[in-house]
Design a protein around this motif. Sequence first.
Motif, PDB file in Angstrom:
ATOM      1  N   THR A  59       9.632   6.747   6.011  1.00  0.00           N
ATOM      2  CA  THR A  59       8.413   6.783   5.219  1.00  0.00           C
ATOM      3  C   THR A  59       7.225   6.267   6.025  1.00  0.00           C
ATOM      4  O   THR A  59       7.356   5.312   6.786  1.00  0.00           O
ATOM      5  CB  THR A  59       8.574   5.901   3.963  1.00  0.00           C
ATOM      6  OG1 THR A  59       9.797   6.245   3.311  1.00  0.00           O
ATOM      7  CG2 THR A  59       7.440   6.105   2.992  1.00  0.00           C
ATOM      8  N   VAL A  60       6.071   6.923   5.830  1.00  0.00           N
ATOM      9  CA  VAL A  60       4.815   6.485   6.438  1.00  0.00           C
ATOM     10  C   VAL A  60       3.867   6.126   5.307  1.00  0.00           C
ATOM     11  O   VAL A  60       3.701   6.888   4.358  1.00  0.00           O
ATOM     12  CB  VAL A  60       4.190   7.602   7.312  1.00  0.00           C
ATOM     13  CG1 VAL A  60       2.872   7.130   7.918  1.00  0.00           C
ATOM     14  CG2 VAL A  60       5.155   8.045   8.398  1.00  0.00           C
ATOM     15  N   TYR A  61       3.254   4.942   5.404  1.00  0.00           N
ATOM     16  CA  TYR A  61       2.318   4.468   4.390  1.00  0.00           C
ATOM     17  C   TYR A  61       0.947   4.265   5.011  1.00  0.00           C
ATOM     18  O   TYR A  61       0.825   3.722   6.105  1.00  0.00           O
ATOM     19  CB  TYR A  61       2.767   3.123   3.825  1.00  0.00           C
ATOM     20  CG  TYR A  61       4.102   3.151   3.135  1.00  0.00           C
ATOM     21  CD1 TYR A  61       4.204   3.495   1.798  1.00  0.00           C
ATOM     22  CD2 TYR A  61       5.263   2.807   3.823  1.00  0.00           C
ATOM     23  CE1 TYR A  61       5.429   3.514   1.155  1.00  0.00           C
ATOM     24  CE2 TYR A  61       6.487   2.822   3.197  1.00  0.00           C
ATOM     25  CZ  TYR A  61       6.567   3.174   1.866  1.00  0.00           C
ATOM     26  OH  TYR A  61       7.772   3.200   1.242  1.00  0.00           O
ATOM     27  N   TRP A  62      -0.084   4.717   4.317  1.00  0.00           N
ATOM     28  CA  TRP A  62      -1.471   4.424   4.671  1.00  0.00           C
ATOM     29  C   TRP A  62      -2.027   3.581   3.543  1.00  0.00           C
ATOM     30  O   TRP A  62      -2.115   4.037   2.406  1.00  0.00           O
ATOM     31  CB  TRP A  62      -2.276   5.714   4.848  1.00  0.00           C
ATOM     32  CG  TRP A  62      -3.729   5.460   5.096  1.00  0.00           C
ATOM     33  CD1 TRP A  62      -4.751   5.718   4.244  1.00  0.00           C
ATOM     34  CD2 TRP A  62      -4.305   4.887   6.265  1.00  0.00           C
ATOM     35  NE1 TRP A  62      -5.938   5.345   4.804  1.00  0.00           N
ATOM     36  CE2 TRP A  62      -5.694   4.825   6.059  1.00  0.00           C
ATOM     37  CE3 TRP A  62      -3.789   4.405   7.464  1.00  0.00           C
ATOM     38  CZ2 TRP A  62      -6.572   4.316   7.003  1.00  0.00           C
ATOM     39  CZ3 TRP A  62      -4.667   3.896   8.401  1.00  0.00           C
ATOM     40  CH2 TRP A  62      -6.041   3.859   8.173  1.00  0.00           C
ATOM     41  N   ASN A  63      -2.361   2.339   3.821  1.00  0.00           N
ATOM     42  CA  ASN A  63      -2.832   1.402   2.800  1.00  0.00           C
ATOM     43  C   ASN A  63      -1.896   1.391   1.592  1.00  0.00           C
ATOM     44  O   ASN A  63      -2.334   1.470   0.446  1.00  0.00           O
ATOM     45  CB  ASN A  63      -4.270   1.726   2.388  1.00  0.00           C
ATOM     46  CG  ASN A  63      -5.242   1.471   3.514  1.00  0.00           C
ATOM     47  OD1 ASN A  63      -5.053   0.567   4.316  1.00  0.00           O
ATOM     48  ND2 ASN A  63      -6.272   2.276   3.587  1.00  0.00           N
ATOM     49  N   THR A  65       0.050   3.605   0.444  1.00  0.00           N
ATOM     50  CA  THR A  65       0.279   4.885  -0.218  1.00  0.00           C
ATOM     51  C   THR A  65       1.179   5.728   0.673  1.00  0.00           C
ATOM     52  O   THR A  65       0.883   5.915   1.859  1.00  0.00           O
ATOM     53  CB  THR A  65      -1.059   5.631  -0.448  1.00  0.00           C
ATOM     54  OG1 THR A  65      -1.894   4.837  -1.280  1.00  0.00           O
ATOM     55  CG2 THR A  65      -0.824   6.988  -1.097  1.00  0.00           C
ATOM     56  N   ASN A  66       2.254   6.220   0.124  1.00  0.00           N
ATOM     57  CA  ASN A  66       3.179   7.074   0.843  1.00  0.00           C
ATOM     58  C   ASN A  66       2.470   8.396   1.154  1.00  0.00           C
ATOM     59  O   ASN A  66       2.129   9.147   0.260  1.00  0.00           O
ATOM     60  CB  ASN A  66       4.419   7.320  -0.027  1.00  0.00           C
ATOM     61  CG  ASN A  66       5.456   8.152   0.658  1.00  0.00           C
ATOM     62  OD1 ASN A  66       5.164   9.038   1.460  1.00  0.00           O
ATOM     63  ND2 ASN A  66       6.709   7.914   0.325  1.00  0.00           N
ATOM     64  N   ILE A  67       2.234   8.672   2.446  1.00  0.00           N
ATOM     65  CA  ILE A  67       1.427   9.848   2.781  1.00  0.00           C
ATOM     66  C   ILE A  67       2.176  11.156   2.531  1.00  0.00           C
ATOM     67  O   ILE A  67       1.545  12.174   2.313  1.00  0.00           O
ATOM     68  CB  ILE A  67       0.881   9.802   4.228  1.00  0.00           C
ATOM     69  CG1 ILE A  67       1.994   9.849   5.270  1.00  0.00           C
ATOM     70  CG2 ILE A  67      -0.014   8.603   4.420  1.00  0.00           C
ATOM     71  CD1 ILE A  67       1.493  10.029   6.681  1.00  0.00           C
ATOM     72  N   GLN A  68       3.512  11.132   2.551  1.00  0.00           N
ATOM     73  CA  GLN A  68       4.259  12.349   2.254  1.00  0.00           C
ATOM     74  C   GLN A  68       4.096  12.730   0.791  1.00  0.00           C
ATOM     75  O   GLN A  68       4.015  13.908   0.463  1.00  0.00           O
ATOM     76  CB  GLN A  68       5.742  12.185   2.586  1.00  0.00           C
ATOM     77  CG  GLN A  68       6.037  12.140   4.079  1.00  0.00           C
ATOM     78  CD  GLN A  68       6.217  10.716   4.585  1.00  0.00           C
ATOM     79  OE1 GLN A  68       5.587   9.774   4.111  1.00  0.00           O
ATOM     80  NE2 GLN A  68       7.065  10.553   5.565  1.00  0.00           N
ATOM     81  N   GLU A  69       4.044  11.759  -0.091  1.00  0.00           N
ATOM     82  CA  GLU A  69       3.896  12.027  -1.518  1.00  0.00           C
ATOM     83  C   GLU A  69       2.456  12.359  -1.906  1.00  0.00           C
ATOM     84  O   GLU A  69       2.224  13.057  -2.881  1.00  0.00           O
ATOM     85  CB  GLU A  69       4.372  10.827  -2.333  1.00  0.00           C
ATOM     86  CG  GLU A  69       5.867  10.603  -2.254  1.00  0.00           C
ATOM     87  CD  GLU A  69       6.297   9.346  -2.974  1.00  0.00           C
ATOM     88  OE1 GLU A  69       5.426   8.596  -3.493  1.00  0.00           O
ATOM     89  OE2 GLU A  69       7.504   9.101  -3.024  1.00  0.00           O
TER      90      GLU A  69
END
Length: 71
Positions: A59-63, A65-69
């Motif tokens: 999983t990658v998160y930006w702030n 927030t899961n960027i994939q979702e």
Amino acid sequence: MNRLRFEELDVGYGRKPVLDSVSGELTAGDWVHLFGRNGSGKTSLLQSLASFHYPMSGTVYWNETNIQESR
């Protein structure tokens, strides 16, 4: 403050993994130096972090927030 966090990323070419279970965190102003031989996964990791392609798993998160979702 802006933060990029990634957990347990498996990144590869098609079905061939080149990185296994990579985790880390970057905040605004951080510097990163990626080095390795050709084909070691540097560009694939950056493309996954920038959301140009999905990692095989993880999983990658930006702030937070899961960027994939969020795409």
